[in-house]
Design an enzyme around this catalytic site. Sequence first.
Site, PDB file in Angstrom:
ATOM      1  N   LEU A  77       0.820  -1.216   0.000  1.00 34.30           N
ATOM      2  CA  LEU A  77       0.000   0.000   0.000  1.00 34.30           C
ATOM      3  C   LEU A  77       0.851   1.262   0.000  1.00 34.30           C
ATOM      4  O   LEU A  77       0.336   2.372   0.095  1.00 34.30           O
ATOM      5  CB  LEU A  77      -0.930   0.012   1.216  1.00 34.30           C
ATOM      6  CG  LEU A  77      -1.951  -1.127   1.273  1.00 34.30           C
ATOM      7  CD1 LEU A  77      -2.805  -1.012   2.537  1.00 34.30           C
ATOM      8  CD2 LEU A  77      -2.848  -1.112   0.046  1.00 34.30           C
ATOM      9  N   ASP A 100       2.094  -8.579   8.489  1.00 32.47           N
ATOM     10  CA  ASP A 100       3.166  -7.863   9.173  1.00 32.47           C
ATOM     11  C   ASP A 100       4.447  -8.645   8.863  1.00 32.47           C
ATOM     12  O   ASP A 100       4.551  -9.827   9.216  1.00 32.47           O
ATOM     13  CB  ASP A 100       2.876  -7.845  10.684  1.00 32.47           C
ATOM     14  CG  ASP A 100       3.993  -7.198  11.486  1.00 32.47           C
ATOM     15  OD1 ASP A 100       5.101  -6.998  10.945  1.00 32.47           O
ATOM     16  OD2 ASP A 100       3.742  -6.906  12.671  1.00 32.47           O
ATOM     17  N   TYR A 123      18.579   4.500   8.605  1.00 32.97           N
ATOM     18  CA  TYR A 123      18.070   4.004   7.320  1.00 32.97           C
ATOM     19  C   TYR A 123      19.233   3.546   6.435  1.00 32.97           C
ATOM     20  O   TYR A 123      19.198   2.471   5.837  1.00 32.97           O
ATOM     21  CB  TYR A 123      17.303   5.143   6.655  1.00 32.97           C
ATOM     22  CG  TYR A 123      16.675   4.836   5.317  1.00 32.97           C
ATOM     23  CD1 TYR A 123      15.580   3.991   5.212  1.00 32.97           C
ATOM     24  CD2 TYR A 123      17.147   5.451   4.153  1.00 32.97           C
ATOM     25  CE1 TYR A 123      14.964   3.756   3.982  1.00 32.97           C
ATOM     26  CE2 TYR A 123      16.540   5.225   2.926  1.00 32.97           C
ATOM     27  CZ  TYR A 123      15.456   4.370   2.847  1.00 32.97           C
ATOM     28  OH  TYR A 123      14.851   4.154   1.630  1.00 32.97           O
TER      29      TYR A 123
HETATM   30  P1  NAD Z   1       6.121   3.647   1.929  1.00 35.97           P
HETATM   31  O1  NAD Z   1       6.463   4.176   3.272  1.00 35.97           O
HETATM   32  O2  NAD Z   1       5.318   4.486   1.019  1.00 35.97           O
HETATM   33  O3  NAD Z   1       5.403   2.240   2.069  1.00 35.97           O
HETATM   34  C1  NAD Z   1       5.818   1.257   2.968  1.00 35.97           C
HETATM   35  C2  NAD Z   1       4.647   0.338   3.228  1.00 35.97           C
HETATM   36  O4  NAD Z   1       5.070  -0.642   4.182  1.00 35.97           O
HETATM   37  C3  NAD Z   1       3.434   1.058   3.842  1.00 35.97           C
HETATM   38  O5  NAD Z   1       2.272   0.781   3.082  1.00 35.97           O
HETATM   39  C4  NAD Z   1       3.320   0.467   5.250  1.00 35.97           C
HETATM   40  O6  NAD Z   1       1.985   0.325   5.687  1.00 35.97           O
HETATM   41  C5  NAD Z   1       3.987  -0.866   5.084  1.00 35.97           C
HETATM   42  N1  NAD Z   1       4.512  -1.425   6.345  1.00 35.97           N
HETATM   43  C6  NAD Z   1       5.031  -0.762   7.395  1.00 35.97           C
HETATM   44  N2  NAD Z   1       5.363  -1.628   8.365  1.00 35.97           N
HETATM   45  C7  NAD Z   1       5.039  -2.873   7.922  1.00 35.97           C
HETATM   46  C8  NAD Z   1       5.126  -4.173   8.459  1.00 35.97           C
HETATM   47  N3  NAD Z   1       5.629  -4.399   9.695  1.00 35.97           N
HETATM   48  N4  NAD Z   1       4.698  -5.215   7.718  1.00 35.97           N
HETATM   49  C9  NAD Z   1       4.182  -5.009   6.478  1.00 35.97           C
HETATM   50  N5  NAD Z   1       4.058  -3.800   5.910  1.00 35.97           N
HETATM   51  C10 NAD Z   1       4.486  -2.742   6.627  1.00 35.97           C
HETATM   52  O7  NAD Z   1       7.520   3.223   1.220  1.00 35.97           O
HETATM   53  P2  NAD Z   1       7.879   3.176  -0.338  1.00 35.97           P
HETATM   54  O8  NAD Z   1       8.284   4.550  -0.729  1.00 35.97           O
HETATM   55  O9  NAD Z   1       6.841   2.477  -1.087  1.00 35.97           O
HETATM   56  O10 NAD Z   1       9.235   2.327  -0.248  1.00 35.97           O
HETATM   57  C11 NAD Z   1       9.300   0.947  -0.491  1.00 35.97           C
HETATM   58  C12 NAD Z   1      10.766   0.540  -0.462  1.00 35.97           C
HETATM   59  O11 NAD Z   1      11.512   1.340  -1.409  1.00 35.97           O
HETATM   60  C13 NAD Z   1      11.468   0.745   0.878  1.00 35.97           C
HETATM   61  O12 NAD Z   1      12.413  -0.275   1.069  1.00 35.97           O
HETATM   62  C14 NAD Z   1      12.192   2.068   0.692  1.00 35.97           C
HETATM   63  O13 NAD Z   1      13.303   2.161   1.537  1.00 35.97           O
HETATM   64  C15 NAD Z   1      12.598   1.983  -0.755  1.00 35.97           C
HETATM   65  N6  NAD Z   1      12.886   3.283  -1.362  1.00 35.97           N
HETATM   66  C16 NAD Z   1      11.883   4.180  -1.587  1.00 35.97           C
HETATM   67  C17 NAD Z   1      12.189   5.407  -2.162  1.00 35.97           C
HETATM   68  C18 NAD Z   1      11.110   6.426  -2.459  1.00 35.97           C
HETATM   69  O14 NAD Z   1      11.424   7.539  -2.899  1.00 35.97           O
HETATM   70  N7  NAD Z   1       9.851   6.112  -2.268  1.00 35.97           N
HETATM   71  C19 NAD Z   1      13.512   5.728  -2.490  1.00 35.97           C
HETATM   72  C20 NAD Z   1      14.512   4.787  -2.209  1.00 35.97           C
HETATM   73  C21 NAD Z   1      14.173   3.576  -1.671  1.00 35.97           C
END
Ligand code: NAD
Length: 320
Positions: free
Chosen positions: A10, A53, A142
């Site tokens: 999500l 989770d 992070y």
């Molecule tokens: P986000 O924060 O938008 O989404 C993370 C999702 O993980 C959320 O929907 C949350 O509900 C869920 N979550 C939290 N705790 C959880 C748990 N215990 N079990 C299951 N689900 C859980 O993050 P994103 O931007 O979609 O990032 C996804 C990945 O990409 C991450 O590893 C992030 O570090 C990496 N990333 C993202 C970006 C960016 O710009 N968005 C850049 C570099 C790396």
Amino acid sequence: MKKIIITGALGQIGTELVLKLREKYGNENVLATDIREPEADSVINNGPFEILDVTDKDKLFELVQTFKADTLMHMAALLSATAEKNPLFAWNLNMGGLVNALEVAREFDLQFFTPSSIGAFGPNTPKDMTPQVTIQRPTSMYGVNKVAGELLCDYYYTKFNVDTRSMRFPGLISYVKEPGGGTTDYAVEIYFKAIREGRYDSYIAKDTFMDMMFMDDAIDAIIQLMEADGKQLINRNAYNVTAMSVDPELVKASIQKVLPEFELGYDVDPERQAIADSWPNSIDATCAKEEWGFNPKYDLDSMTKLMLKAIKEKDNIATK
Ligand code: NAD
């Protein structure tokens, strides 16, 4: 036949990834999971969803087995700015979740993807055109998680032959789902505020350059990397990828080409600024281009046009 399970589905990336994979492989072949329920009007309600989770290893194993998954895309994580507010919680979620995901991939011989980040670099890393292989001594929790994660994915590949693949994402810009608490979120917020209020106060200072990429390019890159011939992948965990290096002023100038009245001010947040200052100005994506054909389509101006148009349409639909 691909059967893909996605954790953290999500989130900002997960939402669009699920949609694209369902388009490609069929709705019923992509199982979205997250720790929380999707909203009633969520775009991902077009296919299967389960609460998961990622720190619950038994549930993860059970879902992979029942769904007969052959691929796991692990997106659940706490992002840079949020992780810094609660570092121990971040360690437990980011590392605990990753180990569980890698273990299930090993047990069921799944192809595996998880993103790393430009946060895996630190203040000692060469700042401009940061090479693929270089010094990685990040100073944020992070970043520590991301470096450890890259190494752990390499370990599962060399030790257990798990087909792990990853890339170091820059800040990802999108309009479908709001970002989840990263340092580069300003570059998403600025577009929403430009449409809704005509001005934005940036928490990141002028002249702070960081890499960015439009979400469509990020999703295409994930699919391209997963489909690449594994024998070509020398740097499989994790590839530098980027489409542009920008500071708030460059984004402003790009927005003003469409909305000349747009104004940008500054209200710098010292915590997020400190993280940004420890990251590269620009990274070199040559290895991704050479090893699996990474080729982003959007530059700053084409992305700006699309973002502004899409947000306007989204707001028009919401007010109808
Ligand atoms: P986000 O924060 O938008 O989404 C993370 C999702 O993980 C959320 O929907 C949350 O509900 C869920 N979550 C939290 N705790 C959880 C748990 N215990 N079990 C299951 N689900 C859980 O993050 P994103 O931007 O979609 O990032 C996804 C990945 O990409 C991450 O590893 C992030 O570090 C990496 N990333 C993202 C970006 C960016 O710009 N968005 C850049 C570099 C790396």
